[in-house]
Write a protein that holds these residues in place. Structure first.
Motif, short mmCIF file in Angstrom:
data_model
loop_
_atom_site.label_atom_id
_atom_site.label_comp_id
_atom_site.label_asym_id
_atom_site.label_seq_id
_atom_site.Cartn_x
_atom_site.Cartn_y
_atom_site.Cartn_z
N ALA A 165 -15.39 78.21 18.12
CA ALA A 165 -15.04 76.97 17.42
C ALA A 165 -15.13 75.82 18.40
CB ALA A 165 -13.63 77.04 16.84
N VAL A 166 -15.76 74.72 17.98
CA VAL A 166 -15.88 73.55 18.84
C VAL A 166 -14.57 72.76 18.88
CG1 VAL A 166 -17.13 71.38 19.23
CG2 VAL A 166 -18.36 73.41 18.44
N GLY A 167 -13.87 72.70 17.76
CA GLY A 167 -12.53 72.13 17.74
C GLY A 167 -12.43 70.66 18.05
N ASN A 168 -13.45 69.85 17.66
CA ASN A 168 -13.43 68.41 17.90
C ASN A 168 -13.33 68.05 19.38
OD1 ASN A 168 -11.54 67.62 14.89
ND2 ASN A 168 -13.73 67.71 15.20
N TRP A 169 -13.56 69.03 20.26
CA TRP A 169 -13.55 68.82 21.71
C TRP A 169 -12.15 68.54 22.28
CZ3 TRP A 169 -17.68 68.99 25.30
CH2 TRP A 169 -18.92 69.32 24.74
N TRP A 170 -11.09 68.76 21.50
CA TRP A 170 -9.76 68.51 22.07
C TRP A 170 -8.81 69.70 21.93
CZ3 TRP A 170 -5.76 69.17 18.78
CH2 TRP A 170 -5.96 68.91 17.42
N ALA A 177 -34.63 66.42 31.37
CA ALA A 177 -33.53 67.18 31.97
C ALA A 177 -32.24 66.37 31.94
CB ALA A 177 -33.89 67.58 33.40
N TRP A 178 -31.26 66.87 31.20
CA TRP A 178 -29.96 66.22 31.11
C TRP A 178 -28.87 67.25 31.37
CZ3 TRP A 178 -28.65 61.09 29.35
CH2 TRP A 178 -29.77 60.26 29.26
N THR A 179 -27.71 66.77 31.82
CA THR A 179 -26.61 67.67 32.15
C THR A 179 -25.33 67.20 31.49
OG1 THR A 179 -27.58 68.22 34.30
CG2 THR A 179 -25.25 68.71 34.00
N LEU A 180 -24.66 68.12 30.82
CA LEU A 180 -23.36 67.87 30.21
C LEU A 180 -22.31 68.62 31.03
CD1 LEU A 180 -21.50 66.84 27.90
CD2 LEU A 180 -22.11 68.93 26.65
N ARG A 181 -21.31 67.88 31.52
CA ARG A 181 -20.21 68.48 32.28
C ARG A 181 -18.91 68.20 31.54
NH1 ARG A 181 -22.21 69.43 37.55
NH2 ARG A 181 -24.14 68.29 37.99
N TRP A 182 -18.05 69.20 31.47
CA TRP A 182 -16.73 69.01 30.85
C TRP A 182 -15.79 70.07 31.40
CZ3 TRP A 182 -20.31 72.22 29.08
CH2 TRP A 182 -19.96 73.35 28.35
N ASN A 183 -14.49 69.87 31.18
CA ASN A 183 -13.55 70.79 31.81
C ASN A 183 -12.36 71.16 30.92
OD1 ASN A 183 -12.14 68.39 31.85
ND2 ASN A 183 -11.47 68.55 33.98
N ARG A 184 -12.48 70.93 29.62
CA ARG A 184 -11.41 71.39 28.72
C ARG A 184 -12.03 72.17 27.57
NH1 ARG A 184 -6.07 67.49 28.48
NH2 ARG A 184 -5.46 67.88 30.65
N TYR A 185 -11.85 71.72 26.34
CA TYR A 185 -12.45 72.40 25.20
C TYR A 185 -13.74 71.70 24.82
CZ TYR A 185 -7.90 74.67 24.78
OH TYR A 185 -6.76 75.41 25.02
N PRO A 186 -14.66 72.43 24.22
CA PRO A 186 -14.64 73.83 23.80
C PRO A 186 -14.99 74.78 24.94
CG PRO A 186 -16.72 72.85 23.18
CD PRO A 186 -15.90 71.74 23.79
N TYR A 187 -14.80 76.08 24.69
CA TYR A 187 -15.28 77.09 25.62
C TYR A 187 -16.79 76.92 25.80
CZ TYR A 187 -11.17 80.26 25.49
OH TYR A 187 -9.93 80.82 25.63
N PRO A 188 -17.32 77.19 26.98
CA PRO A 188 -18.78 77.13 27.14
C PRO A 188 -19.52 78.03 26.15
CG PRO A 188 -17.70 77.29 29.27
CD PRO A 188 -16.63 77.49 28.25
N SER A 189 -18.99 79.22 25.91
CA SER A 189 -19.65 80.14 24.97
C SER A 189 -19.65 79.58 23.55
CB SER A 189 -18.96 81.50 24.99
OG SER A 189 -17.58 81.37 24.68
N ASP A 190 -18.64 78.78 23.21
CA ASP A 190 -18.59 78.16 21.88
C ASP A 190 -19.73 77.15 21.72
OD1 ASP A 190 -16.29 79.62 21.62
OD2 ASP A 190 -14.93 77.92 21.69
#
Length: 298
Positions: A213-218, A244-257
């Motif tokens: 679940a992506v969960g609205n990213w929060w 080539a672009w890169t998305l970095r994040w450190n909370r939700y969603p899980y990378p597998s999601d």
């Protein structure tokens, strides 16, 4: 033994997006779910919108180019409802507040360059146009919202004055600052535009079998433990150039999601593939790659 009948596309789409029947039907393609089927103008708008909502909270990109900062939009619970020539966001409450996180107003230095208010009733429905692309978007509490023309004709004078005192209206041209911000956006291949637009179209996506679940990213609707690498302070960064672009994040969603919603059968982007990439993952489409890096964000 006869095969069981295939579910209607509308119901398959709803099972992933959380849309009601009206919203899902409005976005369907003839033989596809329609999440990525849109005009070139809509695709470019959604890709640029991704730059704003997936950058923020002290990352290098924000300190360098402050205009690319509207991550607070992701703090609202919404249903993304992409249509062929319109991007709709459905909220249970507070569409005005959410809209205000994207459009520059008299009290805010940040805003998506070129986003303008077309019409609103002041509370339930907000229609906007993005001047650089000509794309339309709407923020509403109901999926059966009235068209911009109908809303405009019924606008109360006092509401109109309040709205247009705060939000820039459609006839206002791009400012020099907006032009400069738009000129700083790096070039993107069509494949990158498709992938970035797909992030917006799947903000509320969830597997009906409840495996992701992506969960609205929060947040995590599945109530799993925090993923390894989860940060105490939320950070987001989306940048790149050309293919080539890169998305970095450190909370939700899980990378597998995120991998699942972009590359899995039924819900994924047609032709997209997830591949391991130097300790992380990349979503490849044609000759372009969106690299996914979870954890520490500089």
């Amino acid at each position: 033994m006869p095969e069981s009948p295939r579910r209607p596309l509308r119901d398959i789409r709803r099972s992933y997006t959380g849309e009601d029947k009206i919203a899902a039907k409005a976005g369907l393609g003839r033989r596809c779910l329609g999440l990525d089927r849109c005009t070139p103008e809509q695709r470019r708008f959604r890709a640029q919108l991704a730059l704003h909502v997936f950058n923020g909270y002290g990352t290098e990109v924000v300190s360098r180019e402050a205009v690319y900062r509207a991550p607070d939009f992701l703090s609202y619970t919404m249903i993304a409802s992409p249509r062929y020539d319109e991007m709709a966001f459905i909220f249970r409450t507070a569409p005005r507040n959410a809209f205000g996180r994207l459009i520059a107003d008299s009290s805010c230095d940040f805003g998506m360059p070129g986003l303008r208010l077309l019409a609103s009733d002041g509370f339930r429905t907000f229609h906007a146009v993005h001047h650089p692309t000509g794309a339309r978007t709407v923020f509403a509490v109901r999926s059966d919202f009235e068209t911009a023309d109908l809303v405009a004709r019924s606008m109360d004078t006092s509401v109109e004055h309040d709205l247009f005192e705060r939000f820039p209206r459609a006839h206002i041209p791009l400012s020099a600052e907006e032009d400069a911000a738009l000129n700083r956006i790096p070039p993107m291949t069509e494949e990158i535009e498709i992938l970035l637009a797909a992030l917006i179209a799947r903000i509320s996506a969830e597997d009906p079998s409840r495996t992701w679940a992506v969960g609205n990213w929060w947040g995590d609707p599945l109530r799993r433990p925090k993923p390894p690498g989860y940060g105490l302070e939320s950070k987001l960064s989306l940048w790149g150039a050309d293919h080539a672009w890169t998305l970095r994040w450190n909370r939700y969603p899980y990378p597998s999601d995120l991998i699942s919603c972009l590359a899995a059968p039924e819900i994924g982007v047609t032709g997209a593939q997830a591949v391991e990439d130097g300790g992380g993952w990349a979503i490849k489409l044609g000759g372009s790659s969106l690299h996914l890096r979870y954890g520490e964000v500089k």
